[in-house]
Motif scaffolding. Structure first.
Motif, PDB file in Angstrom:
ATOM      1  N   ARG A 152       0.832  -1.190   0.000  1.00  0.00           N
ATOM      2  CA  ARG A 152       0.000   0.000   0.000  1.00  0.00           C
ATOM      3  C   ARG A 152       0.868   1.240   0.000  1.00  0.00           C
ATOM      4  NH1 ARG A 152      -2.211   3.424   3.736  1.00  0.00           N
ATOM      5  NH2 ARG A 152      -4.278   4.291   3.232  1.00  0.00           N
ATOM      6  N   LYS A 153       0.515   2.197  -0.788  1.00  0.00           N
ATOM      7  CA  LYS A 153       1.273   3.434  -0.873  1.00  0.00           C
ATOM      8  C   LYS A 153       1.126   4.195   0.439  1.00  0.00           C
ATOM      9  CE  LYS A 153      -0.426   6.880  -3.165  1.00  0.00           C
ATOM     10  NZ  LYS A 153      -0.458   7.874  -2.063  1.00  0.00           N
ATOM     11  N   PRO A 154       2.263   4.609   1.017  1.00  0.00           N
ATOM     12  CA  PRO A 154       2.157   5.370   2.275  1.00  0.00           C
ATOM     13  C   PRO A 154       1.435   6.687   2.064  1.00  0.00           C
ATOM     14  CG  PRO A 154       4.391   4.580   1.915  1.00  0.00           C
ATOM     15  CD  PRO A 154       3.646   4.376   0.636  1.00  0.00           C
ATOM     16  N   ASP A 155       0.873   7.134   3.119  1.00  0.00           N
ATOM     17  CA  ASP A 155       0.161   8.416   3.059  1.00  0.00           C
ATOM     18  C   ASP A 155       1.164   9.560   2.994  1.00  0.00           C
ATOM     19  OD1 ASP A 155      -2.182   7.001   3.265  1.00  0.00           O
ATOM     20  OD2 ASP A 155      -2.303   7.203   5.465  1.00  0.00           O
TER      21      ASP A 155
ATOM     22  N   SER B 241       3.339  11.077  -3.078  1.00  0.00           N
ATOM     23  CA  SER B 241       2.624  11.039  -4.350  1.00  0.00           C
ATOM     24  C   SER B 241       2.857   9.711  -5.059  1.00  0.00           C
ATOM     25  CB  SER B 241       3.084  12.197  -5.243  1.00  0.00           C
ATOM     26  OG  SER B 241       4.459  12.058  -5.542  1.00  0.00           O
ATOM     27  N   ARG B 242       1.943   9.355  -5.972  1.00  0.00           N
ATOM     28  CA  ARG B 242       2.027   8.097  -6.691  1.00  0.00           C
ATOM     29  C   ARG B 242       3.270   8.047  -7.575  1.00  0.00           C
ATOM     30  NH1 ARG B 242      -2.292   8.687  -8.911  1.00  0.00           N
ATOM     31  NH2 ARG B 242      -1.678   9.284 -11.054  1.00  0.00           N
ATOM     32  N   GLU B 243       3.667   9.164  -8.167  1.00  0.00           N
ATOM     33  CA  GLU B 243       4.832   9.178  -9.041  1.00  0.00           C
ATOM     34  C   GLU B 243       6.117   8.908  -8.264  1.00  0.00           C
ATOM     35  OE1 GLU B 243       2.548  11.423  -8.922  1.00  0.00           O
ATOM     36  OE2 GLU B 243       1.508  11.273 -10.845  1.00  0.00           O
ATOM     37  N   VAL B 244       6.249   9.538  -7.095  1.00  0.00           N
ATOM     38  CA  VAL B 244       7.449   9.340  -6.271  1.00  0.00           C
ATOM     39  C   VAL B 244       7.525   7.900  -5.772  1.00  0.00           C
ATOM     40  CG1 VAL B 244       8.634  10.043  -4.150  1.00  0.00           C
ATOM     41  CG2 VAL B 244       7.549  11.761  -5.602  1.00  0.00           C
ATOM     42  N   TYR B 245       6.392   7.337  -5.375  1.00  0.00           N
ATOM     43  CA  TYR B 245       6.382   5.958  -4.882  1.00  0.00           C
ATOM     44  C   TYR B 245       6.706   4.982  -6.006  1.00  0.00           C
ATOM     45  CZ  TYR B 245       4.857   1.733  -2.517  1.00  0.00           C
ATOM     46  OH  TYR B 245       4.825   0.482  -1.955  1.00  0.00           O
ATOM     47  N   ALA B 246       6.263   5.288  -7.239  1.00  0.00           N
ATOM     48  CA  ALA B 246       6.573   4.423  -8.377  1.00  0.00           C
ATOM     49  C   ALA B 246       8.055   4.465  -8.712  1.00  0.00           C
ATOM     50  CB  ALA B 246       5.728   4.831  -9.588  1.00  0.00           C
ATOM     51  N   LEU B 247       8.698   5.612  -8.524  1.00  0.00           N
ATOM     52  CA  LEU B 247      10.137   5.714  -8.794  1.00  0.00           C
ATOM     53  C   LEU B 247      10.951   4.895  -7.791  1.00  0.00           C
ATOM     54  CD1 LEU B 247      10.497   9.487  -9.681  1.00  0.00           C
ATOM     55  CD2 LEU B 247      10.683   7.567 -11.242  1.00  0.00           C
ATOM     56  N   THR B 248      10.561   4.905  -6.541  1.00  0.00           N
ATOM     57  CA  THR B 248      11.293   4.140  -5.524  1.00  0.00           C
ATOM     58  C   THR B 248      11.057   2.645  -5.656  1.00  0.00           C
ATOM     59  OG1 THR B 248       9.451   4.421  -3.975  1.00  0.00           O
ATOM     60  CG2 THR B 248      11.224   6.055  -3.890  1.00  0.00           C
ATOM     61  N   GLY B 249       9.925   2.212  -6.250  1.00  0.00           N
ATOM     62  CA  GLY B 249       9.650   0.795  -6.427  1.00  0.00           C
ATOM     63  C   GLY B 249       9.370   0.075  -5.130  1.00  0.00           C
ATOM     64  N   GLY B 250       8.995   0.802  -4.125  1.00  0.00           N
ATOM     65  CA  GLY B 250       8.707   0.160  -2.858  1.00  0.00           C
ATOM     66  C   GLY B 250       9.925  -0.125  -2.013  1.00  0.00           C
ATOM     67  N   VAL B 251      11.137   0.125  -2.570  1.00  0.00           N
ATOM     68  CA  VAL B 251      12.363  -0.118  -1.818  1.00  0.00           C
ATOM     69  C   VAL B 251      12.596   1.051  -0.873  1.00  0.00           C
ATOM     70  CG1 VAL B 251      14.837  -0.528  -2.001  1.00  0.00           C
ATOM     71  CG2 VAL B 251      13.290  -1.413  -3.745  1.00  0.00           C
ATOM     72  N   PRO B 252      12.909   0.773   0.376  1.00  0.00           N
ATOM     73  CA  PRO B 252      13.132   1.888   1.289  1.00  0.00           C
ATOM     74  C   PRO B 252      14.356   2.690   0.889  1.00  0.00           C
ATOM     75  CG  PRO B 252      13.742  -0.191   2.325  1.00  0.00           C
ATOM     76  CD  PRO B 252      13.035  -0.536   1.060  1.00  0.00           C
ATOM     77  N   PRO B 253      14.346   3.990   1.023  1.00  0.00           N
ATOM     78  CA  PRO B 253      15.492   4.825   0.632  1.00  0.00           C
ATOM     79  C   PRO B 253      16.677   4.615   1.569  1.00  0.00           C
ATOM     80  CG  PRO B 253      13.825   6.148   1.726  1.00  0.00           C
ATOM     81  CD  PRO B 253      13.222   4.784   1.541  1.00  0.00           C
ATOM     82  N   LEU B 254      17.869   4.981   1.073  1.00  0.00           N
ATOM     83  CA  LEU B 254      19.065   4.853   1.893  1.00  0.00           C
ATOM     84  C   LEU B 254      19.048   5.812   3.059  1.00  0.00           C
ATOM     85  CD1 LEU B 254      21.755   4.463  -0.903  1.00  0.00           C
ATOM     86  CD2 LEU B 254      20.678   2.663   0.429  1.00  0.00           C
TER      87      LEU B 254
END
Length: 427
Positions: A29-32, A35-48
């Motif tokens: 589930r996309k976190p609150d 945005s959908r575009e930013v979440y799609a760029l990360t691919g669900g992988v947590p950032p460093l």
């Protein structure tokens, strides 16, 4: 009629391929607040880097604060020309932020030592350097923060980087020592504790340039030499282990013989005399010639090991302890050819002395039973031996030799100590 009928094949000769089941993808589930575009760029992988809490994203500023962004001028304390630039600044309630530029704290400079004319005339005079050149050097060091490559490029006269470094560090060191009340106050300073060595720096750069300028053929040759040296070392290790395993039983037998107890006869069948033979150093020298270049101390160690190969580890330790007791170093401080030869000859003589001592101990252990007379005397006729003829009627008998031996050596017969019975006529 089709091709299967002509070839006589069944209708369903090729079974239908089963469809491979694809693994079920877990839906995230996309976190609150993202945005959908930013979440799609990360691919669900947590950032460093740790991201902000989602609650912070939707947090609204207080109602009494009015935040605006304004294009305002600023000055940098790291600059000495009072240059005025502009940047965007976050302004709260129309009050611009005060204070120094936030990135001015990262401007670091080197504290270059300053000297006076009197100090220069008293401590810093050098026939290779003039006062004007020294002043120019320190001005450039302060300007370019000891970047000697740039300083050498901007220096008016032709000086190498090593010469510039040597002059700067020698002047700084002399000023620190001159201004200190005592030498111990600046003894831990890096410039005093580890002075700059210009000859070592030149040699280091020369060796580095030689390594970097090697061709591929030279590199392969060096690798072959290292591989060959490693192979020779590996070949020597099993032979050395076998020699040590063979010498261990003989050394143990020699030590047991040396500790023989007086009174016990040591025969040649169960003990062996230590041999006083030394191996030839020709094989050791031949193996050293393979290396072509070697240290004389390394050659001395190899010859000492070859000489001590016939001795056990305890004997080697005794030799080393004797050398220390005599005040002789285990390794010569000046390993010249003559000194190494004399040191090796001394070790051979000490090993000969220890072997002779073992032989003396063996001979003493062999002759001690005859010298001390520890054997008992042969059994003979006891002094109180009594002969009683058989014609007597009160049970007297002669003690035979067989009974004498059965009762023990040197002990008189029990009948000799018996009190004879009195006759009836005596009563």
């Amino acid at each position: 009629m089709d091709a299967k009928d002509i070839l006589g094949l069944p209708k369903n000769s090729f079974p239908a391929l089963e469809k491979k089941s694809r693994p079920h993808k877990e839906s995230h589930r996309k976190p609150d607040g993202i945005s959908r575009e930013v979440y799609a760029l990360t691919g669900g992988v947590p950032p460093l880097m740790p991201s902000l809490d989602s609650s912070q994203l939707k947090k609204k500023p207080p109602s009494h604060e009015k935040i605006t962004w304004q294009w305002l001028p600023f000055t940098n304390s790291a600059r000495k020309d009072n240059l005025q630039l502009y940047h965007w600044v976050r302004v709260v309630n129309g009050v611009p932020p005060t204070g120094d530029y936030s990135f001015a704290k990262y401007n670091k400079s080197v504290d270059v030592v300053k000297y006076t004319d009197e100090e220069y005339d008293k401590y810093l005079t050098d026939p290779m350097w003039t006062k004007e050149e020294t002043n120019q050097l320190f001005e450039l060091c302060e300007r370019f923060d000891l970047r000697f490559i740039i300083i050498a490029d901007r220096f008016p006269s032709s000086r190498t980087v090593e010469e510039l470094k040597d002059r700067y560090y020698s002047v700084s060191r002399a000023i620190l020592i001159a201004r200190a009340s005592s030498t111990g106050d600046v003894a831990t300073h890096p410039l005093v504790k580890e002075p700059y060595n210009v000859s070592q720096e030149i040699e280091r750069k020369r060796a580095l340039s030689m390594v970097l300028s090697q061709t591929r053929q030279q590199e392969r040759r060096d690798e072959e030499v290292l591989v060959e040296a490693k192979r020779i070392a590996e070949l020597r290790m099993p032979a050395k282990a076998v020699e040590e395993s063979q010498l261990a039983p003989s050394n143990a037998g020699a030590e047991v013989t040396g500790r023989a107890v007086p009174g016990e006869t040591a025969t040649p069948s169960n003990a062996q005399l230590p041999s006083i033979t030394f191996p030839d150093n020709a094989s050791t020298l031949a193996s050293l010639r393979i290396l072509r270049v070697y240290l004389r101390t390394y050659a001395l160690d190899q010859m000492v090991q070859a000489t001590s190969s016939s001795a056990g580890p305890r004997t080697v330790k005794r030799i080393e302890q004797t050398l220390l007791d005599l005040g002789v170093n285990l390794k010569p401080r000046v390993p010249t050819k003559a000194v190494c030869a004399e040191h090796l000859e001394l070790r051979k003589e000490m090993l000969t002395l220890l072997n002779l001592q073992k032989q003396v101990q063996y001979k003493e252990a062999e002759g001690s039973p005859f010298r001390d007379g520890s054997y008992n005397e042969a059994p003979g006729t006891p002094k109180d031996w009594t002969f009683i003829p058989d014609t007597m009627n009160f049970g007297g008998e002669r003690v035979s030799k067989k009974d004498q031996k059965r009762k023990g050596h040197g002990h008189p017969s029990s009948s000799a100590h018996k009190r004879p019975r009195k006759k009836a006529s005596e009563f």
